[in-house]
Motif scaffolding. Structure first.
Motif, PDB file in Angstrom:
ATOM      1  N   SER A  84      28.019  40.630  43.553  1.00 19.83           N
ATOM      2  CA  SER A  84      28.530  39.729  42.534  1.00 19.83           C
ATOM      3  C   SER A  84      29.680  40.402  41.795  1.00 19.83           C
ATOM      4  CB  SER A  84      27.419  39.362  41.552  1.00 19.83           C
ATOM      5  OG  SER A  84      27.944  38.668  40.442  1.00 19.83           O
ATOM      6  N   SER A  85      30.724  39.612  41.538  1.00 18.85           N
ATOM      7  CA  SER A  85      31.843  40.121  40.744  1.00 18.85           C
ATOM      8  C   SER A  85      31.689  39.750  39.281  1.00 18.85           C
ATOM      9  CB  SER A  85      33.164  39.562  41.287  1.00 18.85           C
ATOM     10  OG  SER A  85      33.427  40.081  42.564  1.00 18.85           O
ATOM     11  N   GLY A  86      30.471  39.363  38.910  1.00 20.90           N
ATOM     12  CA  GLY A  86      30.218  38.979  37.529  1.00 20.90           C
ATOM     13  C   GLY A  86      29.656  37.573  37.459  1.00 20.90           C
ATOM     14  N   THR A  87      29.598  37.039  36.267  1.00 20.41           N
ATOM     15  CA  THR A  87      29.121  35.683  36.053  1.00 20.41           C
ATOM     16  C   THR A  87      30.192  34.880  35.333  1.00 20.41           C
ATOM     17  OG1 THR A  87      28.053  36.335  33.980  1.00 20.41           O
ATOM     18  CG2 THR A  87      26.705  36.394  35.979  1.00 20.41           C
ATOM     19  N   ALA A  88      30.052  33.560  35.407  1.00 21.27           N
ATOM     20  CA  ALA A  88      31.042  32.676  34.798  1.00 21.27           C
ATOM     21  C   ALA A  88      30.370  31.751  33.795  1.00 21.27           C
ATOM     22  CB  ALA A  88      31.764  31.868  35.864  1.00 21.27           C
ATOM     23  N   CYS A  89      31.162  31.233  32.861  1.00 22.17           N
ATOM     24  CA  CYS A  89      30.711  30.209  31.923  1.00 22.17           C
ATOM     25  C   CYS A  89      31.384  28.871  32.213  1.00 22.17           C
ATOM     26  CB  CYS A  89      31.039  30.600  30.486  1.00 22.17           C
ATOM     27  SG  CYS A  89      30.128  32.024  29.875  1.00 22.17           S
ATOM     28  N   MET A  90      32.427  28.890  33.039  1.00 24.11           N
ATOM     29  CA  MET A  90      33.173  27.670  33.340  1.00 24.11           C
ATOM     30  C   MET A  90      33.487  27.638  34.825  1.00 24.11           C
ATOM     31  SD  MET A  90      36.670  26.252  31.502  1.00 24.11           S
ATOM     32  CE  MET A  90      35.824  25.902  29.950  1.00 24.11           C
ATOM     33  N   LEU A  91      33.160  26.492  35.469  1.00 21.99           N
ATOM     34  CA  LEU A  91      33.344  26.360  36.912  1.00 21.99           C
ATOM     35  C   LEU A  91      33.876  24.980  37.241  1.00 21.99           C
ATOM     36  CD1 LEU A  91      32.925  27.110  39.916  1.00 21.99           C
ATOM     37  CD2 LEU A  91      30.516  26.468  39.645  1.00 21.99           C
ATOM     38  N   GLY A  92      35.061  24.938  37.863  1.00 26.99           N
ATOM     39  CA  GLY A  92      35.620  23.692  38.393  1.00 26.99           C
ATOM     40  C   GLY A  92      35.247  23.570  39.857  1.00 26.99           C
ATOM     41  N   LEU A  93      34.583  22.466  40.236  1.00 28.02           N
ATOM     42  CA  LEU A  93      33.993  22.343  41.568  1.00 28.02           C
ATOM     43  C   LEU A  93      34.906  21.719  42.611  1.00 28.02           C
ATOM     44  CD1 LEU A  93      30.440  21.100  40.495  1.00 28.02           C
ATOM     45  CD2 LEU A  93      31.022  23.373  41.368  1.00 28.02           C
ATOM     46  N   ASP A  94      35.892  20.927  42.193  1.00 24.23           N
ATOM     47  CA  ASP A  94      36.729  20.235  43.179  1.00 24.23           C
ATOM     48  C   ASP A  94      37.432  21.246  44.082  1.00 24.23           C
ATOM     49  OD1 ASP A  94      39.142  18.683  44.301  1.00 24.23           O
ATOM     50  OD2 ASP A  94      37.978  17.130  43.283  1.00 24.23           O
ATOM     51  N   LYS A  95      37.455  20.953  45.376  1.00 25.04           N
ATOM     52  CA  LYS A  95      37.983  21.928  46.329  1.00 25.04           C
ATOM     53  C   LYS A  95      39.430  21.675  46.738  1.00 25.04           C
ATOM     54  CE  LYS A  95      33.496  23.265  48.174  1.00 25.04           C
ATOM     55  NZ  LYS A  95      32.640  23.460  49.370  1.00 25.04           N
ATOM     56  N   ALA A  96      40.066  20.652  46.158  1.00 29.95           N
ATOM     57  CA  ALA A  96      41.419  20.351  46.618  1.00 29.95           C
ATOM     58  C   ALA A  96      42.399  19.960  45.513  1.00 29.95           C
ATOM     59  CB  ALA A  96      41.368  19.225  47.656  1.00 29.95           C
ATOM     60  N   ARG A  97      41.941  19.497  44.375  1.00 28.27           N
ATOM     61  CA  ARG A  97      42.844  18.927  43.379  1.00 28.27           C
ATOM     62  C   ARG A  97      43.597  19.981  42.584  1.00 28.27           C
ATOM     63  NH1 ARG A  97      39.200  14.615  40.245  1.00 28.27           N
ATOM     64  NH2 ARG A  97      41.174  14.112  39.213  1.00 28.27           N
ATOM     65  N   SER A  98      44.808  19.595  42.165  1.00 21.91           N
ATOM     66  CA  SER A  98      45.601  20.447  41.278  1.00 21.91           C
ATOM     67  C   SER A  98      44.956  20.492  39.898  1.00 21.91           C
ATOM     68  CB  SER A  98      47.027  19.898  41.160  1.00 21.91           C
ATOM     69  OG  SER A  98      47.696  19.953  42.398  1.00 21.91           O
ATOM     70  N   ASN A  99      45.184  21.589  39.190  1.00 24.99           N
ATOM     71  CA  ASN A  99      44.691  21.740  37.815  1.00 24.99           C
ATOM     72  C   ASN A  99      43.201  21.435  37.704  1.00 24.99           C
ATOM     73  OD1 ASN A  99      47.376  22.271  36.886  1.00 24.99           O
ATOM     74  ND2 ASN A  99      47.769  20.070  36.913  1.00 24.99           N
ATOM     75  N   CYS A 114      31.929  36.775  30.318  1.00 28.19           N
ATOM     76  CA  CYS A 114      31.804  35.760  31.370  1.00 28.19           C
ATOM     77  C   CYS A 114      33.195  35.269  31.756  1.00 28.19           C
ATOM     78  CB  CYS A 114      30.902  34.616  30.942  1.00 28.19           C
ATOM     79  SG  CYS A 114      31.516  33.603  29.590  1.00 28.19           S
ATOM     80  N   ASN A 115      33.291  34.758  32.980  1.00 24.20           N
ATOM     81  CA  ASN A 115      34.583  34.476  33.583  1.00 24.20           C
ATOM     82  C   ASN A 115      34.811  32.985  33.793  1.00 24.20           C
ATOM     83  OD1 ASN A 115      35.129  37.358  33.933  1.00 24.20           O
ATOM     84  ND2 ASN A 115      33.525  37.280  35.493  1.00 24.20           N
ATOM     85  N   ILE A 116      35.980  32.662  34.325  1.00 22.84           N
ATOM     86  CA  ILE A 116      36.359  31.292  34.673  1.00 22.84           C
ATOM     87  C   ILE A 116      36.582  31.242  36.181  1.00 22.84           C
ATOM     88  CG2 ILE A 116      38.068  29.465  34.353  1.00 22.84           C
ATOM     89  CD1 ILE A 116      38.760  30.775  31.653  1.00 22.84           C
TER      90      ILE A 116
END
Length: 347
Positions: A84-99, A114-116
């Motif tokens: 593991s490179s750490g843990t996150a508090c924010m995760l965007g799941l879409d695999k193709a969209r911009s922004n 925690c990371n993004i």
């Protein structure tokens, strides 16, 4: 197999990938077998980041055929693991969209320990612009980044691009049942149940623990409302939307045990690309996970979880509020968002 496990593939997909690689390296499946165990059933790496492969094939005898014509089964075993490179508090799941994860406007966010993460492979998968100010240990994105200013990394020297995807930690959580519609009056104490056509709250409201299903309409928290409750979850389905007024005060927290442990807002997975908006003021506390796996979430205003214990997981995330996030939330009931690292042969 370890790379498949790291990216959240199913056991059948992991087994298929392992079988393909084994065959490329000379394994003959005829008369043999492949066994995939995750976690491994023996050895030093019996954990959820590791996968055990046991291959068997049948070898014909040569010189020893003078003594027996029975073929010889041969087995080999290996264990792959990822760190593991750490843990996150924010995760965007879409695999193709911009922004897929975007900080804009006057956003001010501080991430402590925690990371993004953005799972999008777009060239601008993660972006920061306008007058946004984001302080975070590290940012990881499957694609690229578009950062014009305002990003302050405290542990990494730059955004980690072309990284592996992170697994949705709530992917296996079932949708709650949609029951009969509540038809009573809304008083100062609110009980769990199914609220059809939306739910509008004003004044001082205390929420009893449990699941609140909003079936259609709008979950509306009006201006000057004061809403509090522990052990609660809002499930939005049948096109339901959020309308949380920025002048309202909310102090709500998710359950810390059970099926919906850690989940505060949960969006129906079948409502793809719907848009949800959360407003809040400096006195608002949302302790738990804001989870909209197939929908866009817009986070406006100033709010956080108690002690910074809030997660945001959504198809896309647009952030222009002010909050502090942290992973020091052992008692919150939230699942861990793992940032996957390197894969290696362990055994």
């Amino acid at each position: 197999a370890a790379m498949g496990l790291r990216s959240g593939q199913t056991n059948s997909a992991i087994t298929k990938a392992a079988s393909t690689d084994a065959a490329k390296n000379g394994w003959r499946p005829t008369g043999g077998a492949i066994v995939v165990n995750t976690p491994p059933t023996s050895g030093t790496h019996q954990n959820t980041n590791s996968v055990e492969i046991i291959l068997t094939e049948v070898e014909q005898r040569y010189f020893t055929a003078l003594f027996s014509r029975q073929p010889v089964p041969v087995s080999v075993r290996a264990v792959g693991t990822f760190v593991s490179s750490g843990t996150a508090c924010m995760l965007g799941l879409d695999k193709a969209r911009s922004n897929t994860v975007q900080f804009w406007g006057n956003a001010s966010a501080k991430f402590q320990n925690c990371n993004i993460v953005s799972n999008s492979n777009a060239s601008d998968s993660f972006s920061v612009g306008g007058s946004a100010n984001v302080t975070v240990p590290c940012v990881s994105t499957v694609g690229g980044d578009s950062v014009s200013s305002g990003l302050h990394l405290t542990s990494c020297t730059s955004v980690t691009t072309h990284a592996p995807t992170s697994t949705d930690p709530y992917a296996s959580v079932p949708a709650p049942p949609v029951g009969s519609c509540y038809s009573g009056a809304i008083g100062s104490t609110l009980s769990p149940g199914t609220y059809c056509g939306g739910l509008s709250l004003s004044g001082n409201i205390t929420m009893d623990p449990g699941v609140y299903v909003i079936s259609g309409g709008t979950l509306k928290i009006n201006a000057s409302a004061n809403v509090s409750g522990a052990g609660v979850m809002f499930y939005l389905t049948n096109g339901a939307q959020l309308s949380l007024n920025g002048n309202a005060t909310m102090n709500i927290s998710a359950a810390t045990t059970g099926t919906y442990s850690g989940l505060l807002f949960y969006g129906d997975r079948t409502m793809a690309y719907a848009s949800q908006t959360i407003n809040g003021n400096a006195s608002s506390l949302f302790t738990g996970a804001v989870y909209f796996p197939s929908q866009d979430i817009r986070l406006l205003g100033n709010f956080s979880g108690a002690g910074g214990c809030m997660q945001v997981i959504a198809d896309t995330i647009y952030y222009t509020g002010s909050s502090t996030f942290t992973t020091n939330c052992v008692t919150s009931g939230m699942a861990t968002i793992t940032v996957p690292g390197a894969v290696s042969l362990a055994e």
